[in-house]
Design a protein around this motif. Structure first.
Motif, mmCIF file in Angstrom:
data_model
loop_
_atom_site.group_PDB
_atom_site.id
_atom_site.type_symbol
_atom_site.label_atom_id
_atom_site.label_comp_id
_atom_site.label_asym_id
_atom_site.label_seq_id
_atom_site.Cartn_x
_atom_site.Cartn_y
_atom_site.Cartn_z
ATOM 1 N N VAL A 107 -6.129 1.785 0.943
ATOM 2 C CA VAL A 107 -7.145 0.889 1.506
ATOM 3 C C VAL A 107 -6.499 -0.418 1.964
ATOM 4 O O VAL A 107 -6.899 -0.987 2.978
ATOM 5 C CB VAL A 107 -8.298 0.658 0.503
ATOM 6 C CG1 VAL A 107 -9.297 -0.348 1.053
ATOM 7 C CG2 VAL A 107 -9.009 1.978 0.193
ATOM 8 N N GLU A 108 -5.493 -0.883 1.236
ATOM 9 C CA GLU A 108 -4.733 -2.063 1.691
ATOM 10 C C GLU A 108 -4.141 -1.784 3.073
ATOM 11 O O GLU A 108 -4.187 -2.634 3.959
ATOM 12 C CB GLU A 108 -3.615 -2.409 0.703
ATOM 13 C CG GLU A 108 -4.072 -2.925 -0.633
ATOM 14 C CD GLU A 108 -4.365 -4.409 -0.667
ATOM 15 O OE1 GLU A 108 -4.190 -5.097 0.362
ATOM 16 O OE2 GLU A 108 -4.786 -4.867 -1.736
ATOM 17 N N GLY A 109 -3.582 -0.568 3.248
ATOM 18 C CA GLY A 109 -3.048 -0.189 4.541
ATOM 19 C C GLY A 109 -4.113 -0.161 5.623
ATOM 20 O O GLY A 109 -3.863 -0.522 6.772
ATOM 21 N N GLN A 142 -13.888 -2.523 -0.863
ATOM 22 C CA GLN A 142 -13.344 -1.331 -1.513
ATOM 23 C C GLN A 142 -12.162 -1.706 -2.404
ATOM 24 O O GLN A 142 -12.037 -1.198 -3.522
ATOM 25 C CB GLN A 142 -12.903 -0.303 -0.463
ATOM 26 C CG GLN A 142 -14.044 0.311 0.301
ATOM 27 C CD GLN A 142 -13.581 1.096 1.514
ATOM 28 O OE1 GLN A 142 -12.386 1.155 1.831
ATOM 29 N NE2 GLN A 142 -14.524 1.706 2.217
ATOM 30 N N ILE A 143 -11.305 -2.583 -1.921
ATOM 31 C CA ILE A 143 -10.157 -3.032 -2.712
ATOM 32 C C ILE A 143 -10.634 -3.691 -4.004
ATOM 33 O O ILE A 143 -10.098 -3.415 -5.084
ATOM 34 C CB ILE A 143 -9.263 -3.986 -1.893
ATOM 35 C CG1 ILE A 143 -8.535 -3.205 -0.800
ATOM 36 C CG2 ILE A 143 -8.269 -4.733 -2.801
ATOM 37 C CD1 ILE A 143 -7.883 -4.084 0.251
ATOM 38 N N ASP A 144 -11.642 -4.552 -3.891
ATOM 39 C CA ASP A 144 -12.164 -5.232 -5.082
ATOM 40 C C ASP A 144 -12.713 -4.230 -6.090
ATOM 41 O O ASP A 144 -12.465 -4.344 -7.299
ATOM 42 C CB ASP A 144 -13.254 -6.231 -4.696
ATOM 43 C CG ASP A 144 -12.706 -7.431 -3.933
ATOM 44 O OD1 ASP A 144 -11.472 -7.663 -3.956
ATOM 45 O OD2 ASP A 144 -13.515 -8.140 -3.301
ATOM 46 N N THR A 145 -13.449 -3.245 -5.615
ATOM 47 C CA THR A 145 -14.018 -2.222 -6.499
ATOM 48 C C THR A 145 -12.918 -1.399 -7.153
ATOM 49 O O THR A 145 -12.939 -1.163 -8.364
ATOM 50 C CB THR A 145 -14.968 -1.301 -5.706
ATOM 51 O OG1 THR A 145 -16.017 -2.095 -5.130
ATOM 52 C CG2 THR A 145 -15.584 -0.231 -6.598
ATOM 53 N N LEU A 146 -11.946 -0.965 -6.362
ATOM 54 C CA LEU A 146 -10.851 -0.163 -6.899
ATOM 55 C C LEU A 146 -10.014 -0.965 -7.891
ATOM 56 O O LEU A 146 -9.571 -0.428 -8.909
ATOM 57 C CB LEU A 146 -9.977 0.380 -5.765
ATOM 58 C CG LEU A 146 -10.638 1.446 -4.892
ATOM 59 C CD1 LEU A 146 -9.829 1.678 -3.619
ATOM 60 C CD2 LEU A 146 -10.833 2.741 -5.661
ATOM 61 N N GLU A 147 -9.814 -2.234 -7.618
ATOM 62 C CA GLU A 147 -9.032 -3.060 -8.536
ATOM 63 C C GLU A 147 -9.759 -3.236 -9.870
ATOM 64 O O GLU A 147 -9.128 -3.181 -10.927
ATOM 65 C CB GLU A 147 -8.718 -4.426 -7.911
ATOM 66 C CG GLU A 147 -7.917 -5.355 -8.801
ATOM 67 C CD GLU A 147 -6.539 -4.813 -9.213
ATOM 68 O OE1 GLU A 147 -5.922 -5.451 -10.085
ATOM 69 O OE2 GLU A 147 -6.070 -3.788 -8.686
ATOM 70 N N ALA A 148 -11.052 -3.423 -9.825
ATOM 71 C CA ALA A 148 -11.817 -3.537 -11.076
ATOM 72 C C ALA A 148 -11.702 -2.247 -11.889
ATOM 73 O O ALA A 148 -11.504 -2.288 -13.112
ATOM 74 C CB ALA A 148 -13.281 -3.851 -10.768
#
Length: 164
Positions: A107-109, A142-148
């Protein structure tokens, strides 16, 4: 030459999106009954939508999708399932942790392609800047959710009483 480079770049991201859909759908299915299930299902669906949007953008720019790159992304996801996880016959918490990290990196990509296409949009006028900004915002969510999720799994996995 400009369109050749852009075509290669977009097709590389298409391969990555194909890989990402596979891992996201598999994770959503495996965790469908867990507290993470709904978020993973939503992210998997959004990644699939973003891949379709990428294909539409490629079409609008006259960039053909290269099947060998799509198949490469698909094969890479399947081969990634063979990684050792410290447990012989079942999944371990480490599998989930590594998959969350892999998905987050993907997702970062994806944020990078939307940012790059924003630059292309300002020069060519063929792309919808507001759509690209919305896609970028969604990827950040999405990044925030995945990181949590990743932090929660890490705390459980690597604590003294964590899953082995």
């Amino acid at each position: 030459m400009y369109s050749d480079k852009l075509g290669i770049y977009l097709n590389d991201h298409l391969a990555g999106a194909t890989f990402g859909i596979g891992i996201a759908r598999r994770m959503a299915h495996q965790h469908r009954h867990s507290a993470r299930g709904a978020d993973l299902a939503r992210i998997a669906e959004e990644i699939a939508q973003d891949r379709e949007t990428l294909l539409q953008i490629m079409d609008s720019l006259g960039v053909p999708a290269r099947r060998y790159k799509i198949y490469g992304g698909w094969a890479a996801e399947r081969l990634g399932r063979l990684k050792p996880n410290g447990v012989l016959y079942r999944r371990s918490g480490l599998s989930t942790f590594v998959e969350l990290e892999t998905l987050r990196l993907g997702v970062e990509g994806k944020t990078l392609i939307w940012r790059t296409l924003l630059v292309v949009a300002t020069k060519g006028g063929q792309l919808d800047e507001s759509q690209l900004r919305s896609l970028l915002d969604r990827a950040r969510e999405q990044i925030d959710t995945l990181e949590a999720m990743r932090i929660t799994v890490a705390a459980a996995l690597f604590s003294d009483r964590g899953e082995r």
